[in-house]
Design a protein around this motif. Structure first.
Motif, PDB file in Angstrom:
ATOM      1  N   LEU A 264     -15.359   3.004  -5.882  1.00 57.51           N
ATOM      2  CA  LEU A 264     -16.696   3.060  -6.225  1.00 57.51           C
ATOM      3  C   LEU A 264     -16.479   4.284  -7.861  1.00 57.51           C
ATOM      4  N   ILE A 265     -15.656   5.527  -7.228  1.00 56.45           N
ATOM      5  CA  ILE A 265     -15.464   6.302  -8.606  1.00 56.45           C
ATOM      6  C   ILE A 265     -14.298   6.037  -9.290  1.00 56.45           C
ATOM      7  N   GLU A 266     -13.471   4.600  -8.834  1.00 57.94           N
ATOM      8  CA  GLU A 266     -12.270   4.715  -9.424  1.00 57.94           C
ATOM      9  C   GLU A 266     -13.363   3.662 -10.888  1.00 57.94           C
ATOM     10  N   SER A 267     -14.590   3.082 -10.602  1.00 57.41           N
ATOM     11  CA  SER A 267     -15.166   2.269 -11.061  1.00 57.41           C
ATOM     12  C   SER A 267     -15.992   3.281 -12.286  1.00 57.41           C
ATOM     13  N   GLU A 268     -16.514   4.295 -11.685  1.00 58.62           N
ATOM     14  CA  GLU A 268     -17.335   5.637 -12.714  1.00 58.62           C
ATOM     15  C   GLU A 268     -16.441   5.714 -13.846  1.00 58.62           C
ATOM     16  N   ALA A 269     -15.402   5.916 -13.556  1.00 60.95           N
ATOM     17  CA  ALA A 269     -14.750   7.296 -14.392  1.00 60.95           C
ATOM     18  C   ALA A 269     -14.365   5.420 -15.797  1.00 60.95           C
ATOM     19  N   LYS A 287      -4.602   7.995 -23.093  1.00 61.88           N
ATOM     20  CA  LYS A 287      -3.411   7.590 -23.377  1.00 61.88           C
ATOM     21  C   LYS A 287      -2.853   6.642 -22.699  1.00 61.88           C
ATOM     22  N   PRO A 288      -1.408   5.980 -23.441  1.00 63.68           N
ATOM     23  CA  PRO A 288      -0.737   5.305 -23.391  1.00 63.68           C
ATOM     24  C   PRO A 288       0.026   5.659 -21.404  1.00 63.68           C
ATOM     25  N   ASN A 289      -0.104   6.815 -20.881  1.00 60.32           N
ATOM     26  CA  ASN A 289       0.810   7.527 -19.851  1.00 60.32           C
ATOM     27  C   ASN A 289      -0.474   7.845 -18.530  1.00 60.32           C
ATOM     28  N   THR A 290      -1.928   7.946 -19.635  1.00 61.36           N
ATOM     29  CA  THR A 290      -2.517   7.540 -18.344  1.00 61.36           C
ATOM     30  C   THR A 290      -2.799   6.183 -17.641  1.00 61.36           C
ATOM     31  N   VAL A 308      -5.661   7.142  -1.757  1.00 59.64           N
ATOM     32  CA  VAL A 308      -5.201   7.568  -2.933  1.00 59.64           C
ATOM     33  C   VAL A 308      -6.535   7.073  -4.149  1.00 59.64           C
ATOM     34  N   GLY A 309      -6.841   7.649  -4.959  1.00 54.94           N
ATOM     35  CA  GLY A 309      -7.765   7.105  -6.081  1.00 54.94           C
ATOM     36  C   GLY A 309      -7.770   8.154  -7.469  1.00 54.94           C
ATOM     37  N   PHE A 310      -8.107   7.477  -8.165  1.00 61.87           N
ATOM     38  CA  PHE A 310      -8.689   8.699  -9.767  1.00 61.87           C
ATOM     39  C   PHE A 310     -10.196   8.487  -9.906  1.00 61.87           C
ATOM     40  N   THR A 311     -10.024   9.577 -10.554  1.00 65.27           N
ATOM     41  CA  THR A 311     -11.081   9.614 -11.989  1.00 65.27           C
ATOM     42  C   THR A 311     -10.709  10.030 -13.095  1.00 65.27           C
ATOM     43  N   LEU A 312     -11.286  10.447 -13.708  1.00 58.36           N
ATOM     44  CA  LEU A 312     -11.221  10.694 -15.340  1.00 58.36           C
ATOM     45  C   LEU A 312     -12.824  11.543 -15.481  1.00 58.36           C
ATOM     46  N   ASP A 313     -12.407  12.918 -16.823  1.00 59.82           N
ATOM     47  CA  ASP A 313     -13.480  12.899 -17.591  1.00 59.82           C
ATOM     48  C   ASP A 313     -13.231  12.040 -18.737  1.00 59.82           C
ATOM     49  N   ALA A 314     -13.804  13.141 -19.793  1.00 62.09           N
ATOM     50  CA  ALA A 314     -14.069  12.399 -21.313  1.00 62.09           C
ATOM     51  C   ALA A 314     -13.056  12.777 -22.055  1.00 62.09           C
ATOM     52  N   GLY A 315     -11.197  11.816 -21.386  1.00 59.88           N
ATOM     53  CA  GLY A 315     -10.146  12.839 -21.591  1.00 59.88           C
ATOM     54  C   GLY A 315      -9.005  11.439 -21.641  1.00 59.88           C
ATOM     55  N   ALA A 316      -7.843  12.213 -21.122  1.00 55.50           N
ATOM     56  CA  ALA A 316      -6.396  11.700 -21.317  1.00 55.50           C
ATOM     57  C   ALA A 316      -6.084  12.081 -20.123  1.00 55.50           C
ATOM     58  N   ASN A 317      -6.596  12.880 -19.281  1.00 57.63           N
ATOM     59  CA  ASN A 317      -5.294  12.948 -17.804  1.00 57.63           C
ATOM     60  C   ASN A 317      -6.451  13.015 -16.535  1.00 57.63           C
TER      61      ASN A 317
END
Length: 361
Positions: A264-269, A287-290, A308-317
Motif C-alpha cells: 500500500l505505501i509503495e503504491s501511494e508513493a 532521479k536515476p539513482n532513485t 523492507v519497503g519505501f516511500t517517497l515525498d515529492a522529490g528524489a530522496n
C-alpha cells in the motif's frame, strides 16, 4: 469544531517579554495528500508517521512594543540572519492574525535550527512551521491560562497547517491523520488528529532510513505541485483512491500484515509521482539513482523475504521503511548496497516518534 472556535474572545492575563523553545519533528506520509482547497484544506485525507530525530528547534523571544500597527520580527537559522525567510513568515502571520490577535503587539526574534542538513530534502517546512506555531501557542497559553492541553494541541496543529499543510501532522505522534475521512473517527480538515485505533506491535518503533539522493532545491515547490491538481485529468480518481487506501490501512495496522502494508505505501508513493508525471506542466521528480534504489529494494525483498519497503515525498530522496526486529540485516543492506546511490553517501537513520516537546518556557 470550526475555525471560529480558535478565535479568542479576550485574554485574562498580560505579559511584557519572555522566551520559549520548542522542538518539533518532521513526518512522512504513508497515504499522501496532494492537492489543496482554499485556506490550506486538503483535497484528500492523509496519514503519516511522525519522525523522531529529524526535527527543528525554535526559540522565540518576544518583547512588548509601544505601537502595534505592523508585524515586527527577525529570523535566524543556525545563528545567521535569514531575511529571505521573512516573506513566508509574514504570509503565515497574515493568515493567523485573526486567531492570534497579539501578534502585532510584540517584536519577535525567531532563532531556529535543524537536526538534519538544510535543503536535504527532509520536510523542514513541516517541522519548522509546527515549532513556530507551538511557540506562539505557549505565549497564548500565558495570556489564557485556563486553556486545556487538548485545545492547545488542536490549535497548534490548526495554526501550523496555515503555514505548511503537512506541518499539522507534526504536533503529536506516532500516527497522525489529517483530513476528513468517514473511516477515521474524529478526523478533521482543520488539524491533525492521533490515529484512534489499535496498532499492531509490528509497527512500534518502525524504522525510517532516509537516503539523500538529491540535496538540491526542489524542482517544483509544494505550492505549485498542489495547484497542478486543480485541472488534473486524474485528480478525482486520485482523491478517491486516497480515501480507499486510508480505509484499507486500518485492518493492516491492526493485524500487523507487513506485506500488505508495504504494497500500500509503495503504491501511494508511486501514485504521487505519477500525478506529477501526468500534470500540465509535467515534472519528473525522481532521479536515476532513485529508481536504482527502488529496484535494489525490490530485489533484496524477493531474495530474503524481509519486510523492507519505501516511500517517497515529492522529490528524489527515498525513505526506506522496515520493522525494528529486522533492522540489523536491513541496515547492513542499506549501508552495503544503497548508500552508494546517495549524494556524498549521505543518509539519516530515524524511526517513529511521538511529537513535539517543549524545551523551556
Amino acid at each position: 469544531m470550526t475555525a471560529q472556535d480558535f478565535i479568542p474572545k479576550t485574554y485574562k492575563s498580560t505579559i511584557k517579554n519572555g522566551k520559549v523553545t520548542w522542538e518539533s519533528p518532521s513526518n512522512i506520509a504513508l497515504v499522501k495528500y496532494w492537492g489543496k482547497k482554499e485556506n490550506q484544506i486538503p483535497a484528500n485525507p492523509s496519514i503519516s508517521f511522525t519522525l523522531n530525530h529529524c526535527k527543528t528547534i525554535t526559540e522565540l523571544s518576544y518583547t512588548k512594543r509601544e505601537t502595534s500597527n505592523s508585524f515586527s520580527f527577525e529570523v535566524f537559522l543556525e545563528g545567521k540572519k535569514k531575511d529571505d525567510f521573512k516573506p513566508k513568515i509574514e504570509i503565515f502571520f497574515e493568515r493567523v492574525i485573526v486567531y492570534m490577535p497579539f501578534l502585532k503587539d510584540f517584536h519577535f526574534k525567531i532563532e531556529t535550527s535543524n537536526t538534519f542538513p538544510h535543503s536535504s530534502g527532509i520536510a523542514s517546512s513541516a517541522s519548522g512551521m509546527s515549532a513556530l506555531a507551538l511557540c506562539l501557542m505557549s505565549i497564548e497559553k500565558q495570556l489564557k491560562p485556563e486553556m486545556t492541553d487538548e485545545y492547545f494541541n488542536q490549535k497548534a496543529s490548526f495554526l501550523a497547517r496555515l503555514g505548511s499543510g503537512s506541518a499539522c501532522r507534526s504536533i503529536e505522534g506516532d500516527l497522525i491523520v489529517w483530513g476528513e475521512s468517514h473511516a477515521i473517527s474524529g478526523s478533521s480538515n482543520l488539524f491533525g488528529t492521533k490515529y484512534p485505533y489499535q496498532v499492531h506491535e509490528n509497527f512500534k518503533e518502525y524504522q525510517d532510513t532516509i537516503l539523500l539522493v538529491d540535496k538540491g532545491q526542489k524542482q517544483v515547490s509544494s505550492t505549485v505541485g498542489h495547484n497542478l491538481m486543480h485541472e488534473h485529468p486524474y485528480a478525482e480518481n486520485r482523491f478517491q483512491q486516497a480515501h480507499d487506501n486510508l480505509e484499507k490501512l486500518k485492518p493492516i495496522l491492526e493485524s500487523g500484515d507487513l506485506n500488505k502494508f508495504i504494497a500500500l505505501i509503495e503504491s501511494e508513493a508511486l501514485t504521487l509521482h505519477a500525478m506529477m508525471l501526468t500534470s500540465m506542466p509535467y515534472f519528473i521528480l525522481m532521479k536515476p539513482n532513485t529508481l536504482e534504489i527502488i529496484n535494489k529494494i525490490w530485489q533484496f525483498r524477493e531474495d530474503t523475504g524481509l519486510h523492507v519497503g519505501f516511500t517517497l515525498d515529492a522529490g528524489a530522496n527515498v525513505h526506506v521503511l522496515y520493522p525494528k526486529k529486522e533492522a540489523k540485516v536491513i541496515l547492513d543492506f542499506i549501508k552495503n548496497e544503497l548508500v552508494a546511490y546517495c549524494q556524498n553517501e549521505q543518509y539519516i537513520c530515524d524511526q517513529i516518534g511521538f511529537g513535539a516537546k517543549i524545551i523551556n518556557n
